[in-house]
Design a protein around this motif. Structure first.
Motif, mmCIF file in Angstrom:
data_model
loop_
_atom_site.group_PDB
_atom_site.id
_atom_site.type_symbol
_atom_site.label_atom_id
_atom_site.label_comp_id
_atom_site.label_asym_id
_atom_site.label_seq_id
_atom_site.Cartn_x
_atom_site.Cartn_y
_atom_site.Cartn_z
ATOM 1 N N ASP A 138 13.289 31.760 28.001
ATOM 2 C CA ASP A 138 14.314 31.497 26.977
ATOM 3 C C ASP A 138 15.599 32.286 27.183
ATOM 4 N N GLU A 139 15.892 32.731 28.383
ATOM 5 C CA GLU A 139 17.081 33.558 28.659
ATOM 6 C C GLU A 139 17.113 34.811 27.785
ATOM 7 N N ASN A 140 15.932 35.227 27.332
ATOM 8 C CA ASN A 140 15.882 36.375 26.432
ATOM 9 C C ASN A 140 14.813 37.388 26.834
ATOM 10 N N ARG B 214 -2.589 27.627 29.536
ATOM 11 C CA ARG B 214 -1.266 27.960 29.017
ATOM 12 C C ARG B 214 -0.257 26.858 29.348
ATOM 13 N N ASP B 215 -0.353 26.305 30.566
ATOM 14 C CA ASP B 215 0.547 25.210 30.947
ATOM 15 C C ASP B 215 0.379 24.021 30.011
ATOM 16 N N ARG B 216 -0.868 23.703 29.670
ATOM 17 C CA ARG B 216 -1.124 22.555 28.800
ATOM 18 C C ARG B 216 -0.556 22.790 27.402
ATOM 19 N N ARG B 217 -0.717 24.005 26.887
ATOM 20 C CA ARG B 217 -0.175 24.310 25.555
ATOM 21 C C ARG B 217 1.349 24.196 25.570
ATOM 22 N N TRP B 218 1.957 24.711 26.621
ATOM 23 C CA TRP B 218 3.413 24.627 26.703
ATOM 24 C C TRP B 218 3.879 23.176 26.830
ATOM 25 N N ALA B 219 3.128 22.383 27.607
ATOM 26 C CA ALA B 219 3.492 20.974 27.769
ATOM 27 C C ALA B 219 3.466 20.252 26.425
ATOM 28 N N GLU B 220 2.470 20.564 25.598
ATOM 29 C CA GLU B 220 2.378 19.941 24.270
ATOM 30 C C GLU B 220 3.539 20.342 23.382
ATOM 31 N N ARG B 221 4.080 21.552 23.585
ATOM 32 C CA ARG B 221 5.211 22.029 22.780
ATOM 33 C C ARG B 221 6.564 21.672 23.383
ATOM 34 N N ALA C 63 3.424 33.893 25.842
ATOM 35 C CA ALA C 63 2.829 32.555 25.830
ATOM 36 C C ALA C 63 2.922 31.908 24.463
ATOM 37 N N GLU C 64 2.870 32.716 23.413
ATOM 38 C CA GLU C 64 2.928 32.173 22.057
ATOM 39 C C GLU C 64 4.351 32.057 21.522
ATOM 40 N N SER C 65 5.269 32.872 22.040
ATOM 41 C CA SER C 65 6.612 32.912 21.451
ATOM 42 C C SER C 65 7.654 32.079 22.183
ATOM 43 N N VAL C 66 7.415 31.733 23.468
ATOM 44 C CA VAL C 66 8.431 30.996 24.211
ATOM 45 C C VAL C 66 8.709 29.644 23.548
ATOM 46 N N ARG C 67 9.979 29.268 23.511
ATOM 47 C CA ARG C 67 10.373 28.057 22.781
ATOM 48 C C ARG C 67 10.840 26.923 23.684
ATOM 49 N N THR C 68 11.659 27.227 24.684
ATOM 50 C CA THR C 68 12.277 26.152 25.462
ATOM 51 C C THR C 68 11.921 26.161 26.944
ATOM 52 N N ALA C 69 11.872 27.343 27.583
ATOM 53 C CA ALA C 69 11.687 27.359 29.036
ATOM 54 C C ALA C 69 11.029 28.653 29.489
#
Length: 334
Positions: free
Chosen positions: A209-211, A156-163, A130-136
């Motif tokens: 992130d395909e990783n 978590r969805d809201r944090r990702w949306a902001e990023r 949740a903290e390390s994902v960058r793009t998807a």
């Protein structure tokens, strides 16, 4: 596919069922190249029985609705074969995660795989993700989310949306029919999560992130130990599987309401539907069920009404989308 010449040949074959393919081709003045192309097109579309040799008797002409239902079933079978191949891959991954990787057979900088059976270790990995994902981030859920986890998932969805992280989630239609889950999906969609629903979701899965990939060692037992895989060389294969399933799923909010809750079919109606989808004629359905042709017509009309379909073909399409024609549906008594 579906050229004017092939259409003309098909229409002639339907009008003159006793005519051979070559007789029809001669009547339409087709060249040798044109008639072979038409023969191949009709066979590929399933409108004539495949493998009809030149100079043979009258070909078996297939009704368009039956041909299309057969194509749907073949596509469904290909998906099931793909899922079976994925299950075999899991077994291989479990072996790779043991002595082979430990012996250094694969460079750890490129691929890392571990089997985790401790729930707290799985939760820790998800928290780190949740903290390390960058793009998807992509999720696949076979069942409902537990009530106590819904709030954290939305945060978590809201944090990702902001990023600016793209989040996609796939659920089974059965899980989405639960009122509490339906509300949760609506809230996730409002935050910006892309959601799709499918009749069949093959396994629980998390990709990032395909990783990074997290999935069960046994796709049919969600509580089995988890595979944690890192490295694009391996994770991209799971991303490809996810994309395949995502394409086949229906966007949330765009499903046909008539396709929901169609468990109201009787055993006799379901049996008639399955035989229709298999290309069996009404006469044979009547013999198999031990009923009259009029009863078969009534049964199929009731199926169309239950599925909200205007034709038998549309009923077959909707039944396929709902999973009423697959082996899992049959195991439930369909």
């Amino acid at each position: 596919m579906g050229g004017d010449q092939a259409l003309a040949v098909y229409q002639e074959l339907r009008i003159h069922p006793d005519a051979t393919f070559d007789e029809v081709a001669d009547r339409l003045e087709l060249s040798a190249e044109e008639r072979e192309r038409c023969r191949g097109e009709l066979a590929a579309l399933g409108l004539t029985e495949a493998g009809e040799p030149a100079g043979s008797g009258a070909p078996a002409v297939v009704d368009p609705d039956v041909a299309l239902l057969r194509l749907l079933r073949r596509e469904r079978d290909r998906l099931q074969e793909r899922l079976a191949a994925t299950s075999r891959t899991h077994t291989a991954l479990e072996a790779l995660a043991g002595p082979f990787l430990q012996a250094g057979a694969t460079p750890r900088a490129e691929v890392e795989v571990e089997i985790v059976d401790a729930p707290d270790r799985v939760l820790k990995s998800l928290a780190e993700l949740a903290e390390s994902v960058r793009t998807a981030a992509h999720f696949m859920h076979t069942g409902s989310v537990r009530r106590e986890e819904m709030g954290g998932e939305l945060d978590r969805d809201r944090r990702w949306a902001e990023r600016g992280v793209r989040v996609r989630a796939m659920y089974s239609r059965r899980a989405a029919s639960v009122p509490e889950m339906a509300q949760h999906l609506e809230e996730r969609a409002a935050v910006g999560v892309e959601i799709r629903l499918s009749s069949v979701v093959p396994m629980n899965m998390v990709l990032a992130d395909e990783n990074f990939a997290m999935l069960p060692t046994d796709p049919y037992e969600p509580s089995s130990p988890s595979i944690l895989a890192r490295g694009p060389g391996l994770v991209r294969s799971y991303v490809a599987l996810y994309e395949y399933c995502w394409t086949a799923a229906a966007p949330y909010g765009q499903e046909d309401p008539a396709e929901k809750g169609c468990d109201g079919l009787s055993e006799q109606q379901r049996t008639a539907l399955l035989m229709l989808a298999s290309g069996i004629k009404d006469e044979q359905i009547a013999r198999n069920l031990g009923v009259s042709l009029r009863t078969v017509s009534r049964l199929l009309s009731e199926v169309m009404q239950e599925l909200g379909a205007a034709s038998r073909f549309e009923a077959g399409v909707k039944a396929a989308r709902l999973g009423l024609l697959d082996s899992e549906g049959n195991d439930r008594g369909l």
